[in-house]
Scaffold this active site. Sequence first.
Site, mmCIF file in Angstrom:
data_model
loop_
_atom_site.group_PDB
_atom_site.id
_atom_site.type_symbol
_atom_site.label_atom_id
_atom_site.label_comp_id
_atom_site.label_asym_id
_atom_site.label_seq_id
_atom_site.Cartn_x
_atom_site.Cartn_y
_atom_site.Cartn_z
ATOM 1 N N ASN A 224 3.275 6.313 2.640
ATOM 2 C CA ASN A 224 1.826 6.410 2.786
ATOM 3 C C ASN A 224 1.366 6.740 4.202
ATOM 4 O OD1 ASN A 224 3.018 3.696 2.810
ATOM 5 N ND2 ASN A 224 1.016 3.063 3.554
ATOM 6 N N SER B 121 -1.641 3.082 -8.244
ATOM 7 C CA SER B 121 -2.880 2.358 -7.991
ATOM 8 C C SER B 121 -4.052 3.331 -8.074
ATOM 9 C CB SER B 121 -2.780 1.722 -6.599
ATOM 10 O OG SER B 121 -3.852 0.847 -6.384
ATOM 11 N N GLY B 122 -5.069 2.965 -8.863
ATOM 12 C CA GLY B 122 -6.163 3.887 -9.169
ATOM 13 C C GLY B 122 -6.906 4.441 -7.974
ATOM 14 N N THR C 236 -8.019 -10.474 -20.151
ATOM 15 C CA THR C 236 -8.725 -9.437 -20.901
ATOM 16 C C THR C 236 -8.793 -8.139 -20.111
ATOM 17 O OG1 THR C 236 -9.970 -11.055 -22.160
ATOM 18 C CG2 THR C 236 -10.961 -8.869 -21.962
ATOM 19 N N CYS D 141 -3.857 -0.988 5.309
ATOM 20 C CA CYS D 141 -3.658 -2.395 4.997
ATOM 21 C C CYS D 141 -3.194 -3.190 6.211
ATOM 22 C CB CYS D 141 -2.647 -2.540 3.869
ATOM 23 S SG CYS D 141 -2.963 -1.388 2.551
HETATM 24 C C1 LIG Z 1 -1.823 1.764 -1.109
HETATM 25 C C2 LIG Z 1 -0.386 1.599 -1.386
HETATM 26 C C3 LIG Z 1 0.104 0.449 -2.010
HETATM 27 C C4 LIG Z 1 -0.781 -0.724 -2.353
HETATM 28 O O1 LIG Z 1 -1.671 -0.455 -3.370
HETATM 29 P P1 LIG Z 1 -3.002 -1.359 -3.463
HETATM 30 O O2 LIG Z 1 -3.435 -1.179 -4.856
HETATM 31 O O3 LIG Z 1 -3.952 -0.771 -2.472
HETATM 32 O O4 LIG Z 1 -2.609 -2.749 -3.117
HETATM 33 C C5 LIG Z 1 1.451 0.346 -2.256
HETATM 34 N N1 LIG Z 1 2.283 1.351 -1.927
HETATM 35 C C6 LIG Z 1 1.869 2.470 -1.338
HETATM 36 C C7 LIG Z 1 2.864 3.535 -1.011
HETATM 37 C C8 LIG Z 1 0.521 2.644 -1.048
HETATM 38 O O5 LIG Z 1 0.112 3.756 -0.442
#
Ligand SMILES: *Cc1c(COP(=O)(O)O)cnc(C)c1O
Length: 315
Positions: free
Chosen positions: A54, A102-103, A140, A228
Amino acid sequence: MEHPAILNLCKRLEKQGYSVTYLSVDSKGMLNLEELRSSLREDTVLVSVMAANNETGTIFPIERIGQIVKSHGILFHVDAVQAVGKIALDLQDSPIDFLTLSGHKLHAPKGIGVLYVRRGVRFRPLLVGGHQEKGRRGGTENVPAMVGLGKAADLAQSFLQKEQTQVRALRDRLEQTILREIPDCQVNGHPALRLPNTSNIGFKYIEGEAILLSLDRYGICASSGSACTSGSLEPSHVLRAMGLPYTVLHGSIRFSLSRYTTSAEIERVLYLLPKVVQRLRDISPFKRESETTQGWLDTLQQESVMASASSTDDY
Ligand SMILES: *Cc1c(COP(=O)(O)O)cnc(C)c1O
């Protein structure tokens, strides 16, 4: 160089008595497949590798990694959060047992994600509760978010080609112009195996955080390290894993583009960034000549202590 979402889970598992092996990467952020092979043990139960990093966008050869892992009969998880929607991923006939996404990384709502589990692979639910999702996840279902992610995935699929052409062209223009017009900077990550939308650039002798603050004043959003971990002044664990020199570690920032990024926005960055970098370098105490001396490192250490002391006031 895994995301904290994986790393912190590994730490938790270690506390519970599991043993975790962390593999190294080279200066381009690439894994050594021989090291992977020789690290697999009789009692290895799971290998987890990110599809793309990332922070740098480096793409890992997950198919080849998966083949090695599967040939030892070990389960294989891929963190595809950063890769989905940017490069094609095909799970048909793939060695991947588990894949997570992740959406919000593909323009879907926050708070929704996917755990893909290959048919026939068993797992114990993380969330225990009602019988929802055939007992795989209690609680749910959040239907609007699911529909949003489904739609976002559809759209991402239809724009996949654009990511490879339009987004990549904008990213390359950004990168190449910066490298040409600003001295002492470098692109971090793999030169070829890289997501089309990510550009991580190290500007020597200045602080990435200072560049971000200056850009922010012009309404330009970039990031140092992972979103993060931003807010901590520790240099990125990803760039440290790549063994980048101190000067580059501290001055690295990441630009993330999308199909919504316009050429006008890129031109604006290219107009402002050289001035920002020049101004910061003019006031930077780190002189090139002293790069390798201990004195320089000491100054840098002191400087980052001071910086973290003052930055806590900002929060
Ligand atoms: C953003 C990300 C995550 C974490 O996803 P979240 O839903 O934001 O906690 C995990 N792995 C990678 C490679 C990411 O870029």
